[in-house]
Write a protein that holds these residues in place. Structure first.
Motif, PDB file in Angstrom:
ATOM      1  N   ARG A 222      41.551 -20.869 -53.180  1.00 32.57           N
ATOM      2  CA  ARG A 222      40.347 -21.134 -52.390  1.00 32.57           C
ATOM      3  C   ARG A 222      40.468 -20.422 -51.048  1.00 32.57           C
ATOM      4  NH1 ARG A 222      37.660 -27.168 -51.556  1.00 32.57           N
ATOM      5  NH2 ARG A 222      35.504 -26.449 -51.265  1.00 32.57           N
ATOM      6  N   LEU A 223      39.515 -19.555 -50.759  1.00 31.08           N
ATOM      7  CA  LEU A 223      39.507 -18.799 -49.512  1.00 31.08           C
ATOM      8  C   LEU A 223      38.693 -19.536 -48.458  1.00 31.08           C
ATOM      9  CD1 LEU A 223      38.857 -15.190 -50.895  1.00 31.08           C
ATOM     10  CD2 LEU A 223      41.059 -16.264 -50.389  1.00 31.08           C
ATOM     11  N   HIS A 224      39.150 -19.461 -47.211  1.00 29.28           N
ATOM     12  CA  HIS A 224      38.456 -20.100 -46.094  1.00 29.28           C
ATOM     13  C   HIS A 224      38.335 -19.113 -44.943  1.00 29.28           C
ATOM     14  CE1 HIS A 224      39.036 -24.250 -47.729  1.00 29.28           C
ATOM     15  NE2 HIS A 224      40.140 -23.712 -48.229  1.00 29.28           N
ATOM     16  N   ASN A 225      37.285 -19.284 -44.133  1.00 31.77           N
ATOM     17  CA  ASN A 225      37.219 -18.539 -42.879  1.00 31.77           C
ATOM     18  C   ASN A 225      36.946 -19.505 -41.736  1.00 31.77           C
ATOM     19  OD1 ASN A 225      34.420 -19.051 -42.703  1.00 31.77           O
ATOM     20  ND2 ASN A 225      33.880 -17.092 -43.634  1.00 31.77           N
ATOM     21  N   ALA A 226      37.029 -18.991 -40.521  1.00 41.40           N
ATOM     22  CA  ALA A 226      36.932 -19.839 -39.335  1.00 41.40           C
ATOM     23  C   ALA A 226      35.532 -20.400 -39.127  1.00 41.40           C
ATOM     24  CB  ALA A 226      37.370 -19.052 -38.099  1.00 41.40           C
ATOM     25  N   ARG A 227      34.543 -19.891 -39.844  1.00 37.46           N
ATOM     26  CA  ARG A 227      33.173 -20.393 -39.720  1.00 37.46           C
ATOM     27  C   ARG A 227      32.930 -21.603 -40.612  1.00 37.46           C
ATOM     28  NH1 ARG A 227      29.297 -15.321 -40.529  1.00 37.46           N
ATOM     29  NH2 ARG A 227      27.756 -16.933 -40.095  1.00 37.46           N
ATOM     30  N   GLY A 228      33.967 -22.066 -41.291  1.00 37.17           N
ATOM     31  CA  GLY A 228      33.828 -23.233 -42.148  1.00 37.17           C
ATOM     32  C   GLY A 228      33.357 -22.911 -43.553  1.00 37.17           C
ATOM     33  N   GLN A 229      33.277 -21.634 -43.892  1.00 34.73           N
ATOM     34  CA  GLN A 229      32.858 -21.236 -45.230  1.00 34.73           C
ATOM     35  C   GLN A 229      34.071 -21.163 -46.149  1.00 34.73           C
ATOM     36  OE1 GLN A 229      31.168 -17.525 -43.910  1.00 34.73           O
ATOM     37  NE2 GLN A 229      29.079 -18.310 -44.021  1.00 34.73           N
ATOM     38  N   SER A 230      33.850 -21.446 -47.418  1.00 36.06           N
ATOM     39  CA  SER A 230      34.942 -21.372 -48.385  1.00 36.06           C
ATOM     40  C   SER A 230      34.391 -20.981 -49.744  1.00 36.06           C
ATOM     41  CB  SER A 230      35.687 -22.707 -48.480  1.00 36.06           C
ATOM     42  OG  SER A 230      34.846 -23.701 -49.039  1.00 36.06           O
ATOM     43  N   ALA A 231      35.263 -20.452 -50.583  1.00 35.52           N
ATOM     44  CA  ALA A 231      34.880 -20.076 -51.941  1.00 35.52           C
ATOM     45  C   ALA A 231      36.131 -20.019 -52.799  1.00 35.52           C
ATOM     46  CB  ALA A 231      34.170 -18.724 -51.958  1.00 35.52           C
ATOM     47  N   VAL A 232      35.979 -20.387 -54.050  1.00 31.21           N
ATOM     48  CA  VAL A 232      37.066 -20.216 -55.012  1.00 31.21           C
ATOM     49  C   VAL A 232      37.057 -18.759 -55.456  1.00 31.21           C
ATOM     50  CG1 VAL A 232      37.902 -20.831 -57.315  1.00 31.21           C
ATOM     51  CG2 VAL A 232      37.043 -22.606 -55.769  1.00 31.21           C
ATOM     52  N   ALA A 233      38.233 -18.142 -55.460  1.00 33.48           N
ATOM     53  CA  ALA A 233      38.342 -16.716 -55.775  1.00 33.48           C
ATOM     54  C   ALA A 233      39.243 -16.517 -56.982  1.00 33.48           C
ATOM     55  CB  ALA A 233      38.897 -15.952 -54.574  1.00 33.48           C
ATOM     56  N   SER A 234      38.784 -15.685 -57.903  1.00 30.65           N
ATOM     57  CA  SER A 234      39.581 -15.399 -59.094  1.00 30.65           C
ATOM     58  C   SER A 234      39.378 -13.946 -59.501  1.00 30.65           C
ATOM     59  CB  SER A 234      39.165 -16.321 -60.247  1.00 30.65           C
ATOM     60  OG  SER A 234      39.912 -16.026 -61.408  1.00 30.65           O
ATOM     61  N   LEU A 235      40.477 -13.232 -59.662  1.00 27.62           N
ATOM     62  CA  LEU A 235      40.379 -11.879 -60.197  1.00 27.62           C
ATOM     63  C   LEU A 235      39.982 -11.959 -61.671  1.00 27.62           C
ATOM     64  CD1 LEU A 235      43.588 -10.271 -58.642  1.00 27.62           C
ATOM     65  CD2 LEU A 235      41.218  -9.689 -58.073  1.00 27.62           C
ATOM     66  N   VAL A 236      39.112 -11.047 -62.084  1.00 24.28           N
ATOM     67  CA  VAL A 236      38.670 -11.034 -63.478  1.00 24.28           C
ATOM     68  C   VAL A 236      38.801  -9.630 -64.049  1.00 24.28           C
ATOM     69  CG1 VAL A 236      37.110 -13.012 -63.345  1.00 24.28           C
ATOM     70  CG2 VAL A 236      36.274 -10.741 -62.698  1.00 24.28           C
ATOM     71  N   LYS A 237      39.043  -9.586 -65.340  1.00 24.12           N
ATOM     72  CA  LYS A 237      39.117  -8.334 -66.103  1.00 24.12           C
ATOM     73  C   LYS A 237      38.017  -8.406 -67.153  1.00 24.12           C
ATOM     74  CE  LYS A 237      42.283  -5.678 -69.053  1.00 24.12           C
ATOM     75  NZ  LYS A 237      43.635  -5.683 -69.697  1.00 24.12           N
ATOM     76  N   ILE A 238      36.932  -7.698 -66.903  1.00 27.59           N
ATOM     77  CA  ILE A 238      35.717  -7.830 -67.699  1.00 27.59           C
ATOM     78  C   ILE A 238      35.696  -6.770 -68.793  1.00 27.59           C
ATOM     79  CG2 ILE A 238      33.202  -7.921 -67.601  1.00 27.59           C
ATOM     80  CD1 ILE A 238      33.635  -8.316 -64.484  1.00 27.59           C
TER      81      ILE A 238
END
Length: 319
Positions: A299-315
């Protein structure tokens, strides 16, 4: 310069960063924030340690991502992570087919199948709900439960090569830090400009008021402004401007803002593991629940309070 900088993010070297590449990163930091920082004596020497610290952070951030998840219809039926990310195989297909950059990269019909690498970002939330649960041989209804939900799927930096995607992600993270520094410089400039406008206005009012007190029948027209109050307000603004630094000190002030951001990159962009124990329906369960699996995501976060789950994918293509 850009090609040299990308050499850092491609990880095609071992040990410390080559000095030529560190210099390229320093020059990008100056170009992307305030080119006048080159007027600060010894700017390269002073920026070098904080730029290296920022590079270390973005490298660790991207290198900490899990191995790419294979994405195709067959994988959806086998991978619990994909079933958690998407409501159905059709939903997964729709997300990837509607991505414009991905569509442009896909092999034309009849071409040799290839895979596209990208970073999949998703918003994550937990939602309270009610469902059933078994207690021994008894089936309980309307039991409070917590369902996990992944939404707003988007892809970053899709390419044909895994290392190329990682390179672009590292560059993106570094650019993010520079953008934060640039925003702080812009705020400093805006604050100074606003104070200067207010000071000019108050000084003008004070001059007009002083002249008005010597004019004809002022008291009959309006109550004159108190010049001492206006001068006091102007003096207070002058003090604030002195704290910000005069124009000749602006470069040094901006330099400090850049150093502050790059010296604390982990405060502006960071990741943490998200560990979930869920059943096949995406309901959070205890680890000893039959059929439940424990999955770990980034889970990535930034100082603005935003977050997102991050996953590398091979499509896989064609999809």
């Amino acid at each position: 310069m850009l090609g040299m900088l990308q050499s850092i993010f491609r990880r095609n070297h071992t040990g410390p960063y080559p000095e030529s590449l560190v210099r390229a990163a320093i020059e990008q930091a100056v170009d992307e924030t305030d080119s006048c920082l080159r007027g600060v004596a010894g700017y390269r020497r002073k920026l070098r340690p904080v730029v290296i610290k920022a590079l270390d952070q973005v490298m660790a951030l991207v290198d900490g991502l899990e191995e790419p998840i294979r994405v195709d219809r067959a994988a959806f039926g086998q991978d619990s992570r994909l079933k958690l990310f998407f409501a159905s195989a059709e939903h997964m297909t729709r997300v990837f087919e509607q991505d414009a950059i991905l569509a442009a990269l896909r092999s034309p019909g009849g071409g040799e199948p290839r895979s596209i690498y990208a970073l999949l970002l998703m918003d994550y939330r937990e939602q309270s709900t009610f469902g059933t649960a078994s207690q021994g041989n008894i089936l309980l209804k309307d039991v409070p439960q917590v369902a996990v939900d992944f939404s707003n799927h988007r892809l970053l930096d899709p390419t044909w090569e895994a290392e190329e995607t990682l390179c672009l992600l590292r560059q993106r993270a570094y650019n993010h830090l520079l953008q934060i520094a640039l925003n702080r410089i812009a705020m400093h400039r805006d604050k100074r400009a606003g104070l200067e406008r207010r000071r000019t206005l108050l000084q003008a009012k004070a001059r007009v008021s002083e002249r008005a007190t010597r004019g004809f029948s002022v008291s009959a027209l309006s109550t004159p402004m108190d010049c001492s109050v206006l001068r006091k307000q102007a003096d207070e603004i002058e003090s604030e401007l002195e704290k910000l630094g005069c124009d000749t000190k602006a470069d040094r002030t901006h330099f400090k803002l850049v150093v502050d951001v790059l010296s604390r990159p982990e405060a502006h962009l960071w990741s943490e593991p998200l560990r979930l124990t869920v059943d096949p329906m995406g309901i959070k369960r205890s680890p000893d629940t039959p059929g439940a699996k424990t999955l770990t995501f980034t889970r990535l976060h930034n100082a603005r309070g935003q977050s997102a789950v991050a996953s590398l994918v091979k499509i896989s293509t064609p999809f």
